[in-house]
Design an enzyme around this catalytic site. Structure first.
Site, PDB file in Angstrom:
ATOM      1  N   GLU A   1       0.853  -1.198   0.000  1.00 43.61           N
ATOM      2  CA  GLU A   1       0.000   0.000   0.000  1.00 43.61           C
ATOM      3  C   GLU A   1       0.884   1.242   0.000  1.00 43.61           C
ATOM      4  OE1 GLU A   1      -2.895   0.231   3.223  1.00 43.61           O
ATOM      5  OE2 GLU A   1      -2.903   2.413   3.068  1.00 43.61           O
TER       6      GLU A   1
ATOM      7  N   ARG B   1       0.769  10.244   0.186  1.00 41.30           N
ATOM      8  CA  ARG B   1       1.109  11.303   1.140  1.00 41.30           C
ATOM      9  C   ARG B   1       2.350  12.067   0.739  1.00 41.30           C
ATOM     10  NH1 ARG B   1       1.013   9.023   7.181  1.00 41.30           N
ATOM     11  NH2 ARG B   1      -0.353   7.259   6.846  1.00 41.30           N
TER      12      ARG B   1
ATOM     13  N   THR C   1      -4.350   6.303   1.437  1.00 41.42           N
ATOM     14  CA  THR C   1      -4.645   7.728   1.618  1.00 41.42           C
ATOM     15  C   THR C   1      -5.402   8.280   0.403  1.00 41.42           C
ATOM     16  OG1 THR C   1      -2.419   7.780   2.609  1.00 41.42           O
ATOM     17  CG2 THR C   1      -3.689   9.791   2.734  1.00 41.42           C
TER      18      THR C   1
ATOM     19  N   LYS D   1     -11.213  -1.358   6.232  1.00 40.90           N
ATOM     20  CA  LYS D   1     -10.051  -1.080   7.074  1.00 40.90           C
ATOM     21  C   LYS D   1     -10.619  -0.549   8.400  1.00 40.90           C
ATOM     22  CE  LYS D   1      -6.459   2.526   6.970  1.00 40.90           C
ATOM     23  NZ  LYS D   1      -5.422   3.086   6.091  1.00 40.90           N
TER      24      LYS D   1
HETATM   25  O1  LIG Z   1      -2.574   6.968   5.029  1.00 40.68           O
HETATM   26  C1  LIG Z   1      -3.671   6.420   5.213  1.00 40.68           C
HETATM   27  O2  LIG Z   1      -4.481   6.207   4.327  1.00 40.68           O
HETATM   28  C2  LIG Z   1      -4.050   6.010   6.560  1.00 40.68           C
HETATM   29  O3  LIG Z   1      -5.185   5.712   6.767  1.00 40.68           O
HETATM   30  C3  LIG Z   1      -3.095   5.952   7.628  1.00 40.68           C
HETATM   31  C4  LIG Z   1      -2.210   4.715   7.682  1.00 40.68           C
HETATM   32  O4  LIG Z   1      -2.885   3.560   7.316  1.00 40.68           O
HETATM   33  C5  LIG Z   1      -1.689   4.617   9.041  1.00 40.68           C
HETATM   34  O5  LIG Z   1      -1.052   5.826   9.354  1.00 40.68           O
HETATM   35  C6  LIG Z   1      -0.726   3.508   9.239  1.00 40.68           C
HETATM   36  O6  LIG Z   1      -0.600   3.423  10.620  1.00 40.68           O
HETATM   37  P1  LIG Z   1       0.746   3.105  11.373  1.00 40.68           P
HETATM   38  O7  LIG Z   1       1.073   1.658  11.080  1.00 40.68           O
HETATM   39  O8  LIG Z   1       0.407   3.354  12.786  1.00 40.68           O
HETATM   40  O9  LIG Z   1       1.764   4.063  10.848  1.00 40.68           O
END
Ligand SMILES: O=C(O)C(=O)C[C@H](O)[C@H](O)COP(=O)(O)O
Length: 205
Positions: free
Chosen positions: A41, A45, A68, A128
């Site tokens: 994925e 960003r 995202t 999700k």
């Molecule tokens: O960017 C996106 O679409 C999101 O929804 C956020 C990510 O899925 C999370 O930031 C991952 O989470 P961590 O594993 O805690 O870093």
């Protein structure tokens, strides 16, 4: 099996990638795939994200999706760059209608019963669960799973190599997402491969 189910069951962990430099895309994807994680994925960003999707898509065995994805414009850009699945932090009607019309496997984010019910209204049963830890953790997921017994989740947000097994042991969880497999900074392919191997060995319910 539906394409979204096949994707979610293909790996216990979907690595969530924030890649700043498209030159890092191929070495990261090769390290992940050789470690056993094939669904990647790429979050939209960074300015490089669409180039990263294009570059990673050339790696044999990689199934590259976009994360995202916030609206139909992001969706079109991601699909145009070759994204094979779409992940969103939330669930809106315009994005869901556009994603469904495109036919691409789509995993929108939910955190509440109302989110899930809006998804069900659109014919979706795979989500999700985001932000997994901040939205109440496994305790919250268990409470949500009870009334929605056909729904299956990919919890993401705050999950680590240590906590992933607890999430994966719950029958409503098909896979988890997490950024821990590719730490921020200049990528170290050997380290990424080791983290991917450990993640790929986790058991799916
Ligand atoms: O960017 C996106 O679409 C999101 O929804 C956020 C990510 O899925 C999370 O930031 C991952 O989470 P961590 O594993 O805690 O870093």
């Amino acid at each position: 099996m539906s394409p979204i189910d096949a994707l979610m069951r293909s790996v216990p962990v979907i690595p969530v990638l924030v890649v700043e430099d498209a030159a890092d895309a191929v070495p990261i994807a090769e390290a992940l795939v050789s470690g056993g994680l094939t669904a990647l994925e790429v979050t939209l960003r960074t300015p490089a994200a669409l180039d990263v999707i294009r570059a990673m898509s050339s790696v044999e065995g990689a199934v590259v999706g976009a994360g995202t994805v916030l609206n139909a414009r992001d969706l079109d850009a991601a699909i145009g760059a070759g994204a094979k699945f779409i992940v969103s932090p939330g669930l809106t009607a315009p994005l869901t209608e556009a994603a469904t019309a495109s036919g691409v496997p789509y995993l929108p984010g939910v955190a509440t019963s109302a989110d899930i019910m809006r998804g069900l209204d659109h014919g979706l049963e795979r989500f999700k669960f985001f932000p997994a830890e901040a939205a109440g953790g496994l305790k919250a997921l268990k409470a949500l799973a009870a009334p929605f017994h056909r729904v299956r989740f990919c919890p993401t947000g705050g999950i680590t190599e240590t906590t992933a097994p607890d999430w994966l042991a719950h029958p409503s969880v098909l896979c988890v997402g997490g950024s821990w497999v590719v730490p921020a900074g200049k990528p170290d392919p050997a380290a990424i491969r080791r983290l991917a191997q450990a993640a790929a060995r986790l058991r799916q319910a």
